[in-house]
Design a protein around this motif. Structure first.
Motif, short mmCIF file in Angstrom:
data_model
loop_
_atom_site.label_atom_id
_atom_site.label_comp_id
_atom_site.label_asym_id
_atom_site.label_seq_id
_atom_site.Cartn_x
_atom_site.Cartn_y
_atom_site.Cartn_z
N PHE A 109 15.06 14.83 1.69
CA PHE A 109 14.72 14.41 0.34
C PHE A 109 13.30 13.91 0.22
O PHE A 109 12.85 13.57 -0.85
N ARG A 110 12.59 13.82 1.34
CA ARG A 110 11.20 13.37 1.27
C ARG A 110 10.37 14.48 0.67
O ARG A 110 10.39 15.61 1.11
N SER A 111 9.68 14.18 -0.36
CA SER A 111 8.81 15.16 -0.99
C SER A 111 7.41 14.60 -1.06
O SER A 111 7.21 13.41 -0.88
N SER A 112 6.47 15.43 -1.32
CA SER A 112 5.11 14.94 -1.40
C SER A 112 4.87 14.13 -2.66
O SER A 112 3.94 13.37 -2.74
N ARG A 113 5.74 14.25 -3.64
CA ARG A 113 5.55 13.50 -4.88
C ARG A 113 6.88 13.35 -5.61
O ARG A 113 7.58 14.30 -5.84
N ILE A 114 7.23 12.11 -5.94
CA ILE A 114 8.39 11.86 -6.79
C ILE A 114 7.83 11.43 -8.12
O ILE A 114 7.21 10.40 -8.23
N ALA A 165 5.53 -6.83 -5.15
CA ALA A 165 5.27 -7.74 -4.02
C ALA A 165 6.55 -8.46 -3.60
O ALA A 165 6.69 -8.84 -2.44
N LYS A 166 7.50 -8.61 -4.51
CA LYS A 166 8.78 -9.25 -4.18
C LYS A 166 9.65 -8.32 -3.35
O LYS A 166 10.63 -8.75 -2.75
N LYS A 167 9.31 -7.04 -3.31
CA LYS A 167 10.08 -6.04 -2.55
C LYS A 167 9.45 -5.76 -1.19
O LYS A 167 10.04 -5.06 -0.37
N GLY A 168 8.23 -6.26 -0.94
CA GLY A 168 7.53 -6.01 0.31
C GLY A 168 6.05 -5.79 0.05
O GLY A 168 5.56 -6.00 -1.05
N THR A 169 5.36 -5.34 1.08
CA THR A 169 3.94 -5.06 0.95
C THR A 169 3.73 -3.92 -0.04
O THR A 169 4.44 -2.91 0.02
N VAL A 170 2.77 -4.08 -0.93
CA VAL A 170 2.53 -3.07 -1.96
C VAL A 170 1.48 -2.07 -1.48
O VAL A 170 0.40 -2.47 -1.04
N LEU A 171 1.82 -0.80 -1.56
CA LEU A 171 0.87 0.27 -1.27
C LEU A 171 0.33 0.80 -2.59
O LEU A 171 1.10 1.05 -3.52
N ASP A 172 -0.97 0.95 -2.68
CA ASP A 172 -1.60 1.57 -3.85
C ASP A 172 -2.06 2.93 -3.38
O ASP A 172 -3.12 3.06 -2.76
N CYS A 173 -1.27 3.95 -3.65
CA CYS A 173 -1.50 5.28 -3.09
C CYS A 173 -2.72 5.99 -3.66
O CYS A 173 -3.07 7.06 -3.20
N GLY A 174 -3.37 5.41 -4.63
CA GLY A 174 -4.59 5.98 -5.16
C GLY A 174 -5.84 5.47 -4.46
O GLY A 174 -6.92 6.01 -4.64
N LYS A 178 1.43 8.88 2.47
CA LYS A 178 1.26 10.26 2.91
C LYS A 178 0.38 11.00 1.91
O LYS A 178 -0.73 10.59 1.64
N THR A 179 0.90 12.06 1.29
CA THR A 179 0.09 12.83 0.34
C THR A 179 0.35 12.44 -1.11
O THR A 179 -0.19 13.06 -2.02
N ASP A 180 1.20 11.43 -1.33
CA ASP A 180 1.46 10.98 -2.70
C ASP A 180 0.22 10.36 -3.29
O ASP A 180 -0.39 9.47 -2.71
N LYS A 181 -0.18 10.86 -4.43
CA LYS A 181 -1.36 10.35 -5.13
C LYS A 181 -1.08 10.34 -6.62
O LYS A 181 -0.32 11.18 -7.11
N PRO A 182 -1.69 9.42 -7.35
CA PRO A 182 -1.49 9.41 -8.80
C PRO A 182 -2.28 10.54 -9.45
O PRO A 182 -3.20 11.10 -8.86
N LYS A 183 -1.91 10.83 -10.69
CA LYS A 183 -2.70 11.78 -11.46
C LYS A 183 -4.05 11.14 -11.78
O LYS A 183 -4.18 9.92 -11.73
N PRO A 184 -5.07 11.93 -12.10
CA PRO A 184 -6.38 11.36 -12.42
C PRO A 184 -6.27 10.28 -13.50
O PRO A 184 -5.60 10.47 -14.51
#
Length: 194
Positions: free
Chosen positions: A7-12, A116-125, A147-153
């Motif tokens: 179920f791991r995909s490059s973008r959800i 932050a209440k769920k854990g360390t926050v990753l900012d994938c952008g 990984k390769t997850d990135k926000p739209k511009p």
């Protein structure tokens, strides 16, 4: 032998929850039906539930103050939830999309604090966040990564939790550049190696 996570995909994308749920659900249902057929006599139990609505409480994140449910087209739903279980395997995906009149940076700050209440926050952008793992949780390999997850511009993609129990917030400029589109996702996996 380690099982990979199917179920791991490059973008959800939280902005198309029903389409994603339909594809994932059909795939999982096929696997569940095969497993049910093969193991039914041994007491194997499996189930599937699909709800056309998921509240922020179902997703596990608060709704940004003043945000309203939002869909791109009138015939789409603004949220959905799917659960599948069978034997020691389980899968839950809850997603919703909302629209706020506030600027993206203000909404991002709100969700950064909530995540932050769920854990360390990753900012994938952010360049330093891609492929940067969090510390291992309790000695396991259940590590959340961009990984390769990135926000739209012009958007933001924030994550927190573990790879098997993760929360994602996708933010994009609203229609006509006004306000902020908010996509919320909770993904839980049980019995699948991250």
């Amino acid at each position: 032998m380690t099982r990979s996570n199917p179920f791991r995909s490059s973008r959800i994308s939280a902005f198309r929850p029903l389409r994603l749920l339909a594809v994932v659900g059909a795939s999982i249902l096929s696997l569940a039906l095969v497993g049910t057929t093969l193991a039914w006599a041994e007491g194997f139990k499996a189930g599937l539930s699909f709800d056309e609505a998921a509240t922020p409480a179902d997703i596990g994140l608060p709704l940004y103050p003043g945000a309203k449910p939002w869909t791109e087209k009138n015939d789409e739903k603004d949220s959905a939830q799917i659960r599948l279980w069978g034997g020691s395997f389980g899968f839950t995906l809850a997603a919703g999309q909302f629209l706020s009149s506030d600027p993206l940076d203000r909404v991002a700050a709100f969700y950064r604090e909530a995540l932050a209440k769920k854990g360390t926050v990753l900012d994938c952008g952010q360049p330093g966040q891609v492929d940067t793992p969090l510390p291992k949780a309790s000695g396991s390999d259940d590590v959340l990564r961009c990984k390769t997850d990135k926000p739209k511009p012009g958007g933001r993609l924030l994550k927190a939790g573990l790879s098997s129990h993760q929360f994602q917030v996708s933010l994009e400029p609203g229609p006509d550049g006004k306000g902020t589109r908010i996509g919320l996702v909770r993904l839980e996996l049980k019995g699948v190696a991250p």
